[in-house]
Design a protein around this motif. Structure first.
Motif, PDB file in Angstrom:
ATOM      1  N   PRO A 146      -2.761 -12.052   6.120  1.00 55.84           N
ATOM      2  CA  PRO A 146      -3.547 -11.690   4.927  1.00 55.84           C
ATOM      3  C   PRO A 146      -3.505 -10.195   4.616  1.00 55.84           C
ATOM      4  CG  PRO A 146      -4.762 -13.266   6.261  1.00 55.84           C
ATOM      5  CD  PRO A 146      -3.576 -12.826   7.081  1.00 55.84           C
ATOM      6  N   ALA A 147      -3.306  -9.374   5.626  1.00 55.56           N
ATOM      7  CA  ALA A 147      -3.290  -7.928   5.395  1.00 55.56           C
ATOM      8  C   ALA A 147      -2.100  -7.495   4.549  1.00 55.56           C
ATOM      9  CB  ALA A 147      -3.263  -7.187   6.735  1.00 55.56           C
ATOM     10  N   GLU A 148      -1.047  -8.307   4.519  1.00 52.98           N
ATOM     11  CA  GLU A 148       0.171  -7.927   3.821  1.00 52.98           C
ATOM     12  C   GLU A 148       0.127  -8.269   2.332  1.00 52.98           C
ATOM     13  OE1 GLU A 148       2.657  -6.297   5.026  1.00 52.98           O
ATOM     14  OE2 GLU A 148       2.969  -6.769   7.142  1.00 52.98           O
ATOM     15  N   PHE A 149      -0.796  -9.154   1.939  1.00 51.97           N
ATOM     16  CA  PHE A 149      -0.759  -9.671   0.573  1.00 51.97           C
ATOM     17  C   PHE A 149      -1.957  -9.181  -0.224  1.00 51.97           C
ATOM     18  CE2 PHE A 149       1.966 -12.413   2.970  1.00 51.97           C
ATOM     19  CZ  PHE A 149       2.965 -12.770   2.084  1.00 51.97           C
ATOM     20  N   ASP A 150      -1.696  -8.330  -1.196  1.00 50.83           N
ATOM     21  CA  ASP A 150      -2.725  -7.905  -2.145  1.00 50.83           C
ATOM     22  C   ASP A 150      -3.078  -9.108  -3.008  1.00 50.83           C
ATOM     23  OD1 ASP A 150      -4.305  -6.692  -4.025  1.00 50.83           O
ATOM     24  OD2 ASP A 150      -2.796  -5.255  -4.707  1.00 50.83           O
ATOM     25  N   VAL A 151      -4.367  -9.482  -3.037  1.00 47.42           N
ATOM     26  CA  VAL A 151      -4.756 -10.636  -3.856  1.00 47.42           C
ATOM     27  C   VAL A 151      -5.377 -10.205  -5.176  1.00 47.42           C
ATOM     28  CG1 VAL A 151      -5.051 -12.202  -1.895  1.00 47.42           C
ATOM     29  CG2 VAL A 151      -7.011 -10.859  -2.708  1.00 47.42           C
ATOM     30  N   GLY A 152      -5.583  -8.891  -5.351  1.00 53.26           N
ATOM     31  CA  GLY A 152      -6.188  -8.405  -6.585  1.00 53.26           C
ATOM     32  C   GLY A 152      -7.639  -7.992  -6.416  1.00 53.26           C
ATOM     33  N   ALA A 153      -8.090  -7.919  -5.155  1.00 47.71           N
ATOM     34  CA  ALA A 153      -9.475  -7.494  -4.895  1.00 47.71           C
ATOM     35  C   ALA A 153      -9.584  -5.978  -5.078  1.00 47.71           C
ATOM     36  CB  ALA A 153      -9.894  -7.885  -3.492  1.00 47.71           C
ATOM     37  N   HIS A 154     -10.843  -5.506  -5.282  1.00 50.18           N
ATOM     38  CA  HIS A 154     -11.081  -4.063  -5.364  1.00 50.18           C
ATOM     39  C   HIS A 154     -11.290  -3.459  -3.988  1.00 50.18           C
ATOM     40  CE1 HIS A 154     -12.307  -5.679  -9.331  1.00 50.18           C
ATOM     41  NE2 HIS A 154     -11.642  -4.621  -9.755  1.00 50.18           N
ATOM     42  N   ASP A 155     -11.759  -4.270  -3.063  1.00 47.24           N
ATOM     43  CA  ASP A 155     -12.008  -3.809  -1.698  1.00 47.24           C
ATOM     44  C   ASP A 155     -11.665  -4.922  -0.728  1.00 47.24           C
ATOM     45  OD1 ASP A 155     -13.145  -1.172  -1.092  1.00 47.24           O
ATOM     46  OD2 ASP A 155     -14.693  -1.718  -2.552  1.00 47.24           O
ATOM     47  N   SER A 156     -11.249  -4.538   0.475  1.00 52.44           N
ATOM     48  CA  SER A 156     -11.059  -5.521   1.529  1.00 52.44           C
ATOM     49  C   SER A 156     -12.015  -5.206   2.666  1.00 52.44           C
ATOM     50  CB  SER A 156      -9.617  -5.500   2.037  1.00 52.44           C
ATOM     51  OG  SER A 156      -8.754  -6.055   1.075  1.00 52.44           O
ATOM     52  N   VAL A 157     -12.567  -6.263   3.230  1.00 48.97           N
ATOM     53  CA  VAL A 157     -13.553  -6.145   4.299  1.00 48.97           C
ATOM     54  C   VAL A 157     -13.128  -7.069   5.423  1.00 48.97           C
ATOM     55  CG1 VAL A 157     -15.945  -6.664   4.937  1.00 48.97           C
ATOM     56  CG2 VAL A 157     -15.453  -5.552   2.740  1.00 48.97           C
ATOM     57  N   MET A 158     -13.314  -6.597   6.647  1.00 54.55           N
ATOM     58  CA  MET A 158     -12.970  -7.409   7.794  1.00 54.55           C
ATOM     59  C   MET A 158     -14.237  -7.793   8.539  1.00 54.55           C
ATOM     60  SD  MET A 158     -10.448  -6.241  10.725  1.00 54.55           S
ATOM     61  CE  MET A 158     -10.063  -7.379  12.024  1.00 54.55           C
ATOM     62  N   VAL A 159     -14.324  -9.051   8.932  1.00 56.21           N
ATOM     63  CA  VAL A 159     -15.411  -9.500   9.805  1.00 56.21           C
ATOM     64  C   VAL A 159     -14.828  -9.566  11.215  1.00 56.21           C
ATOM     65  CG1 VAL A 159     -17.117 -11.279  10.280  1.00 56.21           C
ATOM     66  CG2 VAL A 159     -16.370 -10.867   7.921  1.00 56.21           C
TER      67      VAL A 159
END
Lengths: 245, 125
Positions: A146-159
């Motif tokens: 998932p880290a390799e693919f930009d999905v169009g989000a403004h921010d990424s967050v990891m749990v």
């Protein structure tokens, strides 16, 4: 004979292989689709956050609490739920006041390991964007793809669950580098584990010194306020893209 | 883990480039892959065989040029090659405020093509 020549000089042939310059980025098509997703979200004044983690880190449990809290703050939320085959996670998230769209990725060979931008575009098409303030994308549980693919989000967050140990930032630097926030989950288990919180913080800083770390427990609710305030600071406000007055 | 979908993207890129060269076949697809990319070369090559079988690209090879991670330090200004991809700190002063100069490439750089009507050397008497 006797003529000096290179081994690959096939005398009499005018052409060996011909080199055609391409110079095209392999993620180019995904990135164009991601940019289109972001534009569509921006046009509706919607903030989009991509949630990633290992399987079992607690994304869905966290979302159950988060959806309840955001509903009480009158924030209208859409959830794009990535799951390889089942609707188990999506079922847990229905009835909490959010629009939920399930994306099964099982159509690939044994199931795709990530959500990509075209998949998320299909999901956004099923949401009523005019009625939303925030879209949360729950990505497939996986620390690599998932880290390799930009999905169009403004921010990424990891749990991140503290049961995963301190060393994961060093083993999965691309994932840790791609996020702006790391939610350190299952903090209620700290007394029972050998987890070294300072070492974990140090390891995150090695690969991503800019990441904000928030300690919480989705089970007990401790620390959730800081996460919800980051998602939606202020009364009824969603920190996010321009367009909403 | 996502090498199969990457190969599908590479296939599309190669197909578009080849359409501009009718009457040619692809011998090799040259890629640049930065070491920060989580791509396993053997897996990529294996998936390429699967994706291209029974297609006009069957038999073509992937040639992977791995690009090392070079970091620019915003503290001391030095550029250093990262000793490994897990320590993205300046190799000179140890600072953590860096930008990645190279190592994130993931690109089809070129194709090696041959004209279909050239008789292979082994078939010539």
């Amino acid at each position: 004979m006797g003529r000096f020549h290179r081994h690959d000089d096939l005398s009499g042939y005018a052409t060996g292989p011909d080199r055609v310059i391409v110079l095209e980025r392999i993620f180019g098509e995904n990135d164009r689709a991601a940019a289109a997703n972001r534009r569509a979200l921006d046009e509706h004044g919607i903030r989009c956050v991509n949630l990633m983690s290992s399987p079992g880190a607690g994304k869905t449990t966290l979302l159950v609490h988060t959806l309840r809290e955001l509903a009480s703050r009158n924030i209208r939320v859409g959830v794009v739920e990535g799951d390889i085959e089942t609707s188990i996670d999506a079922d847990r998230l229905t009835g909490l006041g959010a629009q939920v769209v399930l994306l099964n990725t099982g159509a690939g060979f044994g199931g795709e390991c990530h959500l990509d931008a075209p998949m998320v575009a299909r999901a956004l098409g099923q949401l009523d964007l005019a009625g939303l303030d925030l879209v949360l994308v729950e990505n497939v549980g996986n620390l690599v793809c998932p880290a390799e693919f930009d999905v169009g989000a403004h921010d990424s967050v990891m749990v991140y669950a503290i049961t995963e140990g301190e060393e994961k930032p060093l083993k999965y630097p691309v994932m840790f580098r791609s996020v702006s926030v790391v939610l350190i989950n299952k903090m209620d288990l700290l007394p029972h584990l050998d987890f070294d919180l300072d070492l974990f913080r140090h390891n995150v800083a090695q690969v991503n010194p800019h990441a904000r770390l928030i300690e919480l427990s989705a089970r007990t609710g401790d620390g959730l306020a800081a996460w919800h305030d980051w998602l939606a600071p202020g009364p009824g406000g969603v920190r996010g893209p321009p367009g909403r007055g | 883990m996502h090498e199969l979908s990457l190969c599908c993207s590479i296939y599309d890129i190669v197909g578009r480039a080849l359409a501009l060269r009718p009457g040619h076949s692809v011998e090799a697809v040259n890629l640049q892959v930065g070491q920060l990319r989580q791509v396993v070369p053997e897996s990529l090559e294996f998936c390429w065989g699967m994706v291209t079988q029974d297609s006009p690209l069957a038999g073509s090879r992937l040639v992977i040029d791995q690009v090392p991670v070079v970091l620019d330090c915003l503290s001391c200004g030095e550029s250093t090659t990262a000793a490994d991809v897990f320590m993205l700190t300046c190799g000179s002063c140890g600072g953590g405020t860096i930008t990645v100069r190279t190592g994130e490439e993931f690109m089809v750089t070129s194709l090696d093509v041959v004209a279909d009507d050239v008789v292979a050397p082994s078939e010539r008497s």
